[in-house]
Design an enzyme around this catalytic site. Structure first.
Site, PDB file in Angstrom:
ATOM      1  N   GLU A  89     -35.289 -17.062 -37.980  1.00 15.43           N
ATOM      2  CA  GLU A  89     -34.017 -16.581 -37.448  1.00 15.43           C
ATOM      3  C   GLU A  89     -33.856 -15.065 -37.495  1.00 15.43           C
ATOM      4  O   GLU A  89     -33.163 -14.488 -36.669  1.00 15.43           O
ATOM      5  CB  GLU A  89     -32.861 -17.235 -38.218  1.00 15.43           C
ATOM      6  CG  GLU A  89     -32.703 -18.722 -37.987  1.00 15.43           C
ATOM      7  CD  GLU A  89     -32.300 -19.059 -36.564  1.00 15.43           C
ATOM      8  OE1 GLU A  89     -31.408 -18.387 -36.008  1.00 15.43           O
ATOM      9  OE2 GLU A  89     -32.901 -19.978 -35.991  1.00 15.43           O
ATOM     10  N   SER A 367       0.692 -75.631 -48.577  1.00 17.69           N
ATOM     11  CA  SER A 367       1.010 -76.068 -49.941  1.00 17.69           C
ATOM     12  C   SER A 367       0.679 -75.030 -51.004  1.00 17.69           C
ATOM     13  O   SER A 367       1.073 -75.180 -52.166  1.00 17.69           O
ATOM     14  CB  SER A 367       0.268 -77.362 -50.258  1.00 17.69           C
ATOM     15  OG  SER A 367       0.746 -78.418 -49.437  1.00 17.69           O
TER      16      SER A 367
END
Length: 651
Positions: A89, A367
């Site tokens: 870079e 139930s």
């Protein structure tokens, strides 16, 4: 004289022009710098970081982030990676003062020749300035501001500090910000463990992260890695032997699948709560550590139990030729003593359906709601051997000439039976008669105290579970019985710690007594009877102290089993999202209970037997479960029943 006048005019004109030119230059400079960011802010800059969510057994469940970034010190970054990035870079990084003048002129000439921006000349320092402070637009103004910021950065920080900021900040593709995140995403390892090949591949990414990501284009990424390795060779970072051994290496990612979702329904559930408690920005950017209540070991067992249970259910549905057999299931388990959620499964497959049926789906419990009615009766002084009539009954409705005639599931009636028998055999008529005596409104209020927060209709059919509830609410209500009558609001997160190790949030448990300790013990004893002598007999195979209740709705649309041991309460629901039948006789005992049994077996794994609480203010008496009469303890029909002192039967 004329000559002198002319000279004077020239001097005046020169001064004016110089002043004007200087003013223009100063104005341009002021325009470019007046709103530049303060570089010193970088010293206190805290980058966005990953928040991690852990199970109670230290398993990483999820990572939350807007930008996946894990800052690391420069010493943790391999020398190969640092040198490779500089070589690729910005070779003059350690020589220039933030801007490479030669590179700029070279790029300008190429841009002029091409008639557009084709080559950049940004140094690492300039790239950092752009990443931190500027927009990515391509313009002369932005490039000038970038250079000015780069000069300021170089004046304030050392080269290594700038490199550290850069390596932790820039984008490396595929959602990775910084080299640590890049290492984990591409190679499933920490940046400190990268080899030469991996360092070279990551160093080549900033030029075009999306293009060179090995997860996007493996061949292009390998080509780019070769270019980086060649530059490392040319700058004597590596030897020719290193180059030859590395340049042909394939891209290999560790087999560990870091993208697999762990406990996804639970993670989504706690994310919503965390967003409320600490805010979305802090949650997704703060680099927090979240410690949850979930046991991943139990979660995995629950997922297997759901998978096995649904597989068997689908097979039966196919045999019954049910069209489009697409049953769903949900499971939730809580720690009885703390209220912490141990497991949460909201459906068969999160990817196909993220809807959480454990906490968001409201379905009729059938139930499985009856224990709430019976628990209130026990609190009001009803002993479990209290007789109640099991016989046909009719009630007038608001529609003139119409009657409501509840039926037992079996269509059979036993006459006078005990409350215990009525619940263990899941008789509907006695439940309706009981709620009639107790008044539906009082049951609604009592259910509210036990954490049922969904709308409940205060009518007689409430006893049969006709009002919709969530599985989590119903399960936490059942946890009251083994927890000595105390209800604890279920929760999923113990505490949240920030990146500096400080606790920023900790759960505040909501606990309240909703039943007497004696009443809770009596209800636990009755519900143990469901397993020992009632509809939940299949669970006897666990050979541990357990209790619970089945639930089945009309036309077998929903099947449930909610139960508990002394330490864990768990609920299982099976049904269909379209609210159609699972098939004939697909009851809670058949469709849901096997899943519950498989899950609960793991909760007992390698643990000593624990027993339900029996406080001093209850008595144990052997009775006939049907008639309520006292029997000798060794009588084959006898069950050991608990009674609040003062309500026990007398000879």
């Amino acid at each position: 004289m004329k000559i002198n006048l002319t000279k004077t005019k020239c001097v005046v004109i020169f001064i004016c022009v110089s002043g004007l030119f200087s003013g223009i230059i100063a104005g341009v400079f002021f325009g470019l710098t007046r709103d530049l960011p303060q570089i010193r802010a970088l010293e206190s800059f805290i980058p966005s970081a990953v928040t991690r969510i852990y199970s109670s057994d230290k398993v990483l469940l999820a990572e939350l982030f807007q930008e996946k970034r894990d800052p690391v010190p420069l010493k943790n970054i391999p020398s190969y990676l640092r040198k490779a990035l500089v070589a690729t870079e910005d070779r003059k990084f350690y020589e220039h003062s933030g801007v490479d003048i030669k590179a700029i002129f070279r790029a300008i000439l190429k841009d002029i020749w091409a008639g557009e921006f084709v080559e950049g000349a940004s140094t690492i320092t300039q790239q950092l300035a752009k990443t931190l402070f500027l927009t990515p637009e391509k313009s002369l103004k932005r490039k000038t501001r970038e250079a000015l910021l780069a000069f300021q950065l170089e004046r304030r920080y050392t080269k290594d500090e700038i490199l550290k900021f850069y390596l932790n900040q820039v984008y490396f593709g595929s959602g990775a910000y910084g080299v640590e995140s890049a290492a984990r995403i591409y190679f499933n390892k920490s940046v400190s463990d990268l080899n030469l090949s991996e360092c070279a591949m990551i160093a080549g990414l900033p030029k075009s992260p999306s293009r060179y990501s090995p997860l996007v284009n493996k061949e292009l990424a390998i080509q780019r890695r070769g270019i980086v390795l060649k530059q490392m060779l040319d700058t004597d970072i590596i030897t020719k032997k290193d180059f030859d051994q590395t340049v042909e290496e394939p891209f290999l990612k560790e087999s560990k699948n870091t993208n697999s979702l762990k406990a996804p329904y639970f993670v989504e559930y706690i994310k919503k709560n965390l967003e409320k408690n600490i805010g979305p920005s802090r949650l997704y950017r703060g680099g927090l550590t979240v410690y949850t209540t979930l046991s991943y070991k139990l979660q995995q067992n629950g997922e297997r139990a759901i998978e096995n249970g649904l597989s068997a259910l689908k097979k039966r549905m196919n045999q019954k030729k049910i069209k489009d057999p697409d049953p769903q299931a949900a499971l939730v388990a809580v720690n009885v003593a703390t209220g912490g959620i141990l497991s949460m499964i909201g459906g068969e497959d999160f990817h196909k359906s993220p809807f959480n049926r454990a906490v968001s789906a409201k379905r009729q419990p059938g139930s499985a709601f009856k224990p709430i009615v019976f628990a209130y009766a026990v609190e009001k002084g009803y002993p479990q051997n209290q007789l109640i009539l099991d016989a046909p009954i009719a009630y007038k409705t608001i529609v003139k000439g119409r009657e409501w005639r509840p039926n037992n599931f079996s269509k059979k009636y036993m006459g006078e039976i005990t409350l215990r028998k009525a619940l263990t055999a899941s008789k509907n008529i006695p439940a309706v008669r009981l709620i009639e005596k107790l008044k539906p409104k009082t049951i609604v209020k009592f259910a509210r105290s036990m954490g049922i927060d969904s709308p409940l209709s205060a009518n007689l059919s409430l006893a049969l579970g006709t009002s919709e509830v969530t599985l989590l609410n119903l399960t936490s209500a059942y946890a009251v019985f083994p927890n000595r009558g105390n209800w604890i609001k279920p929760f999923g997160v113990w505490e949240v710690i920030d990146r500096r190790g400080r606790i920023i949030w900790r759960v505040k448990q909501h606990k309240k007594a909703v039943m007497s300790r004696a009443g809770a013990a009596v209800m636990t004893n009755i519900l143990s009877g469901v397993v020992q002598e009632g509809t939940g007999k299949k669970a006897k195979k666990l050979r541990r102290p357990i209790a619970g209740k089945t639930g089945t709705t009309d036309q077998y649309k929903d099947a449930l089993f909610i139960g508990f041991s002394p330490t864990v309460a768990a609920g299982v629901w099976t049904g269909r999202d379209i609210s159609e039948t699972l098939g004939n006789l697909e009851t809670g005992a058949r469709a849901a209970l096997p899943i519950w049994i498989e899950f609960m077996r793991m909760t007992f794994d390698d643990k000593p037997i624990q027993y339900f609480d029996i406080p001093d203010d209850v008595t144990r008496t052997p009775i006939n479960p049907v008639t309520g009469e006292i029997l000798p303890g060794n009588h084959p029909d006898a069950v050991m029943a608990l009674f609040k002192k003062g309500t026990e039967p007398r000879k």
